[in-house]
Scaffold this motif. Sequence first.
Motif, mmCIF file in Angstrom:
data_model
loop_
_atom_site.group_PDB
_atom_site.id
_atom_site.type_symbol
_atom_site.label_atom_id
_atom_site.label_comp_id
_atom_site.label_asym_id
_atom_site.label_seq_id
_atom_site.Cartn_x
_atom_site.Cartn_y
_atom_site.Cartn_z
ATOM 1 N N GLU A 40 7.380 -2.635 -8.830
ATOM 2 C CA GLU A 40 6.059 -3.167 -9.186
ATOM 3 C C GLU A 40 5.259 -3.506 -7.929
ATOM 4 O O GLU A 40 4.080 -3.170 -7.817
ATOM 5 C CB GLU A 40 6.222 -4.424 -10.053
ATOM 6 C CG GLU A 40 4.929 -4.986 -10.565
ATOM 7 C CD GLU A 40 4.367 -4.236 -11.761
ATOM 8 O OE1 GLU A 40 3.146 -4.368 -11.988
ATOM 9 O OE2 GLU A 40 5.105 -3.514 -12.438
ATOM 10 N N ALA A 41 5.896 -4.140 -6.965
ATOM 11 C CA ALA A 41 5.219 -4.480 -5.709
ATOM 12 C C ALA A 41 4.816 -3.211 -4.952
ATOM 13 O O ALA A 41 3.713 -3.117 -4.414
ATOM 14 C CB ALA A 41 6.119 -5.353 -4.847
ATOM 15 N N HIS A 42 5.715 -2.224 -4.957
ATOM 16 C CA HIS A 42 5.439 -0.951 -4.288
ATOM 17 C C HIS A 42 4.210 -0.281 -4.916
ATOM 18 O O HIS A 42 3.344 0.250 -4.213
ATOM 19 C CB HIS A 42 6.667 -0.059 -4.399
ATOM 20 C CG HIS A 42 6.747 0.991 -3.355
ATOM 21 N ND1 HIS A 42 7.926 1.493 -2.915
ATOM 22 C CD2 HIS A 42 5.807 1.658 -2.657
ATOM 23 C CE1 HIS A 42 7.711 2.408 -1.999
ATOM 24 N NE2 HIS A 42 6.424 2.525 -1.833
ATOM 25 N N GLU A 43 4.129 -0.311 -6.217
ATOM 26 C CA GLU A 43 2.989 0.287 -6.926
ATOM 27 C C GLU A 43 1.684 -0.437 -6.587
ATOM 28 O O GLU A 43 0.635 0.189 -6.462
ATOM 29 C CB GLU A 43 3.226 0.296 -8.436
ATOM 30 C CG GLU A 43 4.257 1.303 -8.883
ATOM 31 C CD GLU A 43 3.914 2.730 -8.480
ATOM 32 O OE1 GLU A 43 2.743 3.146 -8.634
ATOM 33 O OE2 GLU A 43 4.812 3.439 -8.007
ATOM 34 N N MET A 44 1.758 -1.755 -6.439
ATOM 35 C CA MET A 44 0.557 -2.509 -6.058
ATOM 36 C C MET A 44 0.059 -2.048 -4.688
ATOM 37 O O MET A 44 -1.133 -1.820 -4.498
ATOM 38 C CB MET A 44 0.858 -4.013 -6.009
ATOM 39 C CG MET A 44 1.023 -4.654 -7.337
ATOM 40 S SD MET A 44 1.377 -6.415 -7.099
ATOM 41 C CE MET A 44 1.927 -6.852 -8.739
ATOM 42 N N ILE A 45 0.968 -1.901 -3.748
ATOM 43 C CA ILE A 45 0.595 -1.464 -2.396
ATOM 44 C C ILE A 45 -0.037 -0.078 -2.444
ATOM 45 O O ILE A 45 -1.049 0.184 -1.806
ATOM 46 C CB ILE A 45 1.817 -1.512 -1.450
ATOM 47 C CG1 ILE A 45 2.255 -2.968 -1.252
ATOM 48 C CG2 ILE A 45 1.502 -0.845 -0.116
ATOM 49 C CD1 ILE A 45 3.594 -3.126 -0.563
ATOM 50 N N GLY A 49 -4.254 1.924 -1.796
ATOM 51 C CA GLY A 49 -4.550 3.105 -0.992
ATOM 52 C C GLY A 49 -3.531 3.428 0.080
ATOM 53 O O GLY A 49 -3.781 4.272 0.930
ATOM 54 N N TYR A 50 -2.395 2.800 0.042
ATOM 55 C CA TYR A 50 -1.364 3.023 1.058
ATOM 56 C C TYR A 50 -0.193 3.775 0.421
ATOM 57 O O TYR A 50 0.829 3.192 0.067
ATOM 58 C CB TYR A 50 -0.924 1.689 1.675
ATOM 59 C CG TYR A 50 -2.073 0.980 2.328
ATOM 60 C CD1 TYR A 50 -2.489 1.339 3.598
ATOM 61 C CD2 TYR A 50 -2.794 -0.002 1.650
ATOM 62 C CE1 TYR A 50 -3.570 0.713 4.199
ATOM 63 C CE2 TYR A 50 -3.871 -0.626 2.245
ATOM 64 C CZ TYR A 50 -4.257 -0.264 3.514
ATOM 65 O OH TYR A 50 -5.325 -0.882 4.097
ATOM 66 N N GLU A 51 -0.379 5.084 0.285
ATOM 67 C CA GLU A 51 0.606 5.941 -0.366
ATOM 68 C C GLU A 51 1.910 6.049 0.417
ATOM 69 O O GLU A 51 2.978 6.133 -0.153
ATOM 70 C CB GLU A 51 0.021 7.342 -0.588
ATOM 71 C CG GLU A 51 -1.079 7.386 -1.621
ATOM 72 C CD GLU A 51 -0.594 7.070 -3.029
ATOM 73 O OE1 GLU A 51 0.532 7.457 -3.385
ATOM 74 O OE2 GLU A 51 -1.352 6.420 -3.758
ATOM 75 N N VAL A 64 4.173 0.035 5.789
ATOM 76 C CA VAL A 64 3.035 0.854 5.396
ATOM 77 C C VAL A 64 2.655 1.746 6.561
ATOM 78 O O VAL A 64 2.432 1.274 7.674
ATOM 79 C CB VAL A 64 1.840 -0.037 4.992
ATOM 80 C CG1 VAL A 64 0.639 0.810 4.627
ATOM 81 C CG2 VAL A 64 2.240 -0.946 3.842
ATOM 82 N N GLU A 65 2.591 3.034 6.306
ATOM 83 C CA GLU A 65 2.171 3.997 7.322
ATOM 84 C C GLU A 65 0.715 4.334 7.089
ATOM 85 O O GLU A 65 0.323 4.740 6.005
ATOM 86 C CB GLU A 65 3.011 5.264 7.226
ATOM 87 C CG GLU A 65 2.679 6.295 8.276
ATOM 88 C CD GLU A 65 3.537 7.540 8.145
ATOM 89 O OE1 GLU A 65 3.125 8.564 8.691
ATOM 90 O OE2 GLU A 65 4.575 7.490 7.484
ATOM 91 N N VAL A 66 -0.085 4.127 8.116
ATOM 92 C CA VAL A 66 -1.519 4.366 8.015
ATOM 93 C C VAL A 66 -1.885 5.551 8.897
ATOM 94 O O VAL A 66 -1.577 5.564 10.074
ATOM 95 C CB VAL A 66 -2.314 3.122 8.462
ATOM 96 C CG1 VAL A 66 -3.795 3.374 8.351
ATOM 97 C CG2 VAL A 66 -1.913 1.920 7.628
ATOM 98 N N LEU A 67 -2.523 6.545 8.310
ATOM 99 C CA LEU A 67 -2.990 7.705 9.065
ATOM 100 C C LEU A 67 -4.481 7.863 8.843
ATOM 101 O O LEU A 67 -4.919 8.026 7.716
ATOM 102 C CB LEU A 67 -2.277 8.976 8.604
ATOM 103 C CG LEU A 67 -0.765 9.013 8.812
ATOM 104 C CD1 LEU A 67 -0.186 10.250 8.151
ATOM 105 C CD2 LEU A 67 -0.430 8.988 10.277
#
Length: 163
Positions: A40-45, A49-51, A64-67
């Motif tokens: 559930e927490a993963h889905e919120m993240i 917008g942080y796939e 979280v990996e941001v590109l």
Amino acid sequence: MDIHPVWKKVLEELDICSWYNSLLAEYQGTPAFADHSITEAHEMIREFGYEKTTYDAKSAVYTVEVLEEVRTVKGLGSGIAISLKDGLIDVAMVFDLDHDVKEGGKLNRLCEVMDQPPSPGKPSFTNYKELYALLKKIFAKYDEISNKVIDLYLEEPASLSRL
């Protein structure tokens, strides 16, 4: 402690200590929601917008990996790691400012870095609604910090030595 001037300017302009202490005051619910669903927490993240988010069960940390193209072009990098262990939210942000300098740290420790009184703890959440609201505020601040770092670097002339 020495702090990179760009990092210090960003934290001062965004008044990170006041923001964090307000967040802390708002989210001190008890009992803390320690039995939340990892999924559930993963889905919120992901919803924010942080796939490219991974979860490490051993450390209970979401990384979280941001590109973003503008960061890659300018050579800037950033990352955020979030622990929800025991219903407390602990956030670390790191920014690669110039290939040689990485700045950042845990949100609850940034006030000390800024030579201000330390923050007295970490926010807690008691249910999914509070967790969602907390994550939303944290990611909004992360985006704000990231954008400010990029803006400051884009103001600087490009170095000819790297061409």
